[in-house]
Structures are given as C-alpha cells and as structure tokens.
Design a protein around this motif. Structure first.
Motif, short mmCIF file in Angstrom:
data_model
loop_
_atom_site.label_atom_id
_atom_site.label_comp_id
_atom_site.label_asym_id
_atom_site.label_seq_id
_atom_site.Cartn_x
_atom_site.Cartn_y
_atom_site.Cartn_z
N ALA A 31 -6.18 96.90 52.82
CA ALA A 31 -5.89 95.97 51.72
C ALA A 31 -7.11 95.13 51.38
O ALA A 31 -7.43 94.91 50.20
N ARG A 32 -7.80 94.65 52.40
CA ARG A 32 -9.02 93.86 52.16
C ARG A 32 -10.11 94.71 51.51
O ARG A 32 -10.82 94.26 50.61
N GLU A 33 -10.23 95.96 51.95
CA GLU A 33 -11.24 96.84 51.37
C GLU A 33 -10.88 97.21 49.93
O GLU A 33 -11.76 97.28 49.06
N ALA A 34 -9.61 97.46 49.66
CA ALA A 34 -9.18 97.75 48.30
C ALA A 34 -9.46 96.58 47.38
O ALA A 34 -9.91 96.76 46.24
N ALA A 35 -9.22 95.37 47.87
CA ALA A 35 -9.50 94.18 47.07
C ALA A 35 -10.99 94.05 46.79
O ALA A 35 -11.40 93.74 45.66
N ASN A 36 -11.80 94.33 47.80
CA ASN A 36 -13.25 94.24 47.63
C ASN A 36 -13.76 95.27 46.63
O ASN A 36 -14.66 95.00 45.84
N ARG A 37 -13.18 96.45 46.65
CA ARG A 37 -13.57 97.52 45.74
C ARG A 37 -12.89 97.40 44.37
O ARG A 37 -13.19 98.16 43.47
N GLN A 38 -11.90 96.50 44.28
CA GLN A 38 -11.08 96.36 43.08
C GLN A 38 -10.36 97.68 42.78
O GLN A 38 -10.37 98.19 41.66
N ARG A 39 -9.72 98.20 43.82
CA ARG A 39 -8.97 99.44 43.71
C ARG A 39 -7.51 99.20 44.07
O ARG A 39 -7.17 98.25 44.76
N GLU A 40 -6.66 100.09 43.63
CA GLU A 40 -5.26 100.06 44.03
C GLU A 40 -5.13 100.52 45.48
O GLU A 40 -5.95 101.31 45.97
N ALA A 91 -4.57 90.14 50.25
CA ALA A 91 -5.20 90.65 49.02
C ALA A 91 -4.24 90.42 47.86
O ALA A 91 -3.66 91.37 47.31
N PRO A 92 -4.05 89.17 47.44
CA PRO A 92 -3.02 88.84 46.45
C PRO A 92 -3.20 89.47 45.08
O PRO A 92 -2.24 89.62 44.34
N ASP A 93 -4.43 89.84 44.72
CA ASP A 93 -4.69 90.40 43.40
C ASP A 93 -4.72 91.93 43.39
O ASP A 93 -5.06 92.54 42.37
N THR A 94 -4.37 92.54 44.51
CA THR A 94 -4.44 94.00 44.63
C THR A 94 -3.06 94.62 44.44
O THR A 94 -2.08 94.18 45.03
N ASP A 95 -3.00 95.64 43.59
CA ASP A 95 -1.76 96.38 43.41
C ASP A 95 -1.51 97.26 44.63
O ASP A 95 -2.40 98.01 45.05
#
Length: 303
Positions: A31-40, A91-95
């Motif tokens: 989840a943290r990595e997805a948020a950093n990459r701006q990925r789902e 990661a509150p902004d991650t889908d």
C-alpha cells in the motif's frame, strides 16, 4: 468450463494475502509503495479449492451457482475487508481493490499480476509447513512470474539503504535500474555489491592475484553503474567488492537495508536447484524485504 482469471492488476501494484500476519505486513508495504508510485493496489486472496479457474471482475467475487463452500469465501472476504481498512490508514489516497479467487496462490497471483508493475507477497504462509508448502509460493513466484516480485518482511519502506547485487548481466542491470528508481523515490542511499565467484577465489592464491581480481570486480561495478549517477544525482552510491559467495555477500550487507534487490537467472525448480539460486536463498534468509527481477524484464516501462 470456467474462464481463466482475468488480468485485473494491469498497471497496478498487486499484493497477495492469506490472512497471516506476514501477509498483512506485505499488503501494508504494498500500500505504501502503491501510494508512492501513485498506482492502484489490488489485494488478492487465493483460496485453494475445487474451482481454481474463476474469472474475477473488478470489485466482485465470481462464484458458480453450485458453490456451497460459503465459510472459506466469507472468511476471506472478511479478512480482506479488515486489511483494506488498514491500507486506507497508511495510504488514504490510494485506490484499493480486494479480490477473492479460487485456485493455487502461485497460479492466481501470476495471472492477476501479469500486467502489473509490481507483485508483493509475504515470506511465509499460514500452515505449519511454511517453507515446504505455502512458504514456497514466494520462492516459486520469484522464479516464474515475469513481474518484479517483492517479498516484504515488514511494513517498513523508507528507513535504511537499498542494497543491490551486481554481476554484469542484463538482468543485473535491470535490478540496478529498479534499485535507483526505488532509492530516489524513497530518499534512500544505495549500496552496490559485487561478489567474486568461487572459481575466481580458487585461483586467488596470492595477494597480487587477489588484488587483480578485486580490480577487475571494481571495473565491472563501474561499468554497470555508468550513467546512473547522471540520471540520479541525488542518490548517494557506495560500491563494495566481496570475496564471499554472492548470497553470503548480500546477506552480510543487508543488516541495515530496507530493500535487497537481485536478479534471478533461474527457470523452474530443477534449474534453481542446480544453480543454488542466490535469489532463492535471499528470499528465505534475508533480514529485510527482497526484490527479485527475472530475465525478460530488461525492457519495458520504468519500474
């Protein structure tokens, strides 16, 4: 005849989840990595059962009408709902999309992550025979899937240095690209490690020979890292040459690492056994999370 699992992880970070504490940590890492990459983020719980090839639609669980195994499905859905809530915290902004799929974890995760940018799993599973049974899922994935795989040992993602193994091969170069990209995004230093082969060690019977081998190893390191300093000027890079075996050299340097990155040359269990697989040893024994890239990942979009 049922349809194959759809590639729902296209362009996403995919995480495997089996309800274990180790898998929970891996999902939060993802989840943290997805948020950093701006990925789902796609979180997959694969249930071993009689229906291994079900199609999964986004946001839904696909089950045939005749299925009576309600308890495993409901338990999996509940466990996923809990971990999805935790993902929202870190990661509150991650889908985040949860999926329950019947099938073998290795096969399901490989299919769902076929077009993903990253596949994240925990190091062991839920049963007592962790390394022999579910624990082998992580080991199998790093040697079979074409997607970069991270075996995450905890939730930490940006505290420590990135360590990468360098041997001059194409897949090693891909591992270096991955390492620099991860380091710049997370503000980490980078340590590049080149281990002298056992054959070279056997030949190094004198100090002069040992120095010559070290000089050659330094040349391999410099050549492989060439150009990355210009592309990533803010990443502090340290190089080291070790006369230990590749696996031991990387384990020795991984004590304070947040991520250990290697390339895998193996294909299947037989080749893995013959090569002694550095990546296989690291998946089981590294004190930190491990990223493994396989041959065939040298080209494509930035990792």
């Amino acid at each position: 005849m049922s349809a194959p699992v759809s590639a729902t992880g296209r362009g996403a970070v995919v995480a495997g989840f089996d309800g274990s504490p180790q898998a929970r940590q891996a999902v939060l890492w993802a989840a943290r990595e997805a948020a950093n990459r701006q990925r789902e983020l796609v979180v997959v719980n694969a249930i071993r059962g009689a229906y291994p090839e079900l199609t999964v639609n986004p946001g839904a669980v696909a089950l045939p009408d005749a299925v009576t195994e309600e308890a495993p499905r409901k338990r999996a859905e509940h466990e996923l709902a809990v971990v999805v809530e935790e993902c929202a915290r870190v990661a509150p902004d991650t889908d985040v999309r949860p999926h329950v799929v019947y099938g073998h974890p290795t096969e399901v995760l490989s299919r769902v992550a076929e077009e993903a940018v990253l596949l994240v799993v925990g190091p062991v599973g839920t049963t007592g025979l962790t390394r022999a049974l579910l624990g082998s899922v992580a080991a199998d994935l790093v040697h079979t899937t074409t997607t970069p795989v991270v075996v995450a040992r905890d939730e930490t993602i940006d505290e420590g240095q990135v360590v990468v193994g360098v041997d001059g091969s194409d897949v090693s170069a891909s591992a270096i690209d991955f390492s620099f990209d991860f380091a710049i995004r997370h503000g980490c230093d980078l340590l590049a490690v080149h281990a002298v082969t056992d054959r070279a060690m056997d030949l190094a019977t004198a100090t002069a020979q040992r120095r010559e081998i070290r000089d050659h190893a330094d040349t391999v390191l410099a050549a492989t890292l060439a150009g990355h300093g210009e592309r990533y000027p803010d990443v502090k890079v340290t190089r080291t040459v070790s006369f230990d075996s590749p696996a031991q050299a990387l384990l020795n340097q991984a004590t304070n690492a947040v991520l250990l990155v290697v390339g895998s040359h193996g294909r299947g269990a037989v080749r893995r056994a013959l090569l002694g697989s550095v990546s296989h040893a690291l998946v089981y024994h590294a004190p930190c999370s491990v990223a493994v890239l396989r041959r065939g990942q040298e080209k494509g979009e930035r990792l």
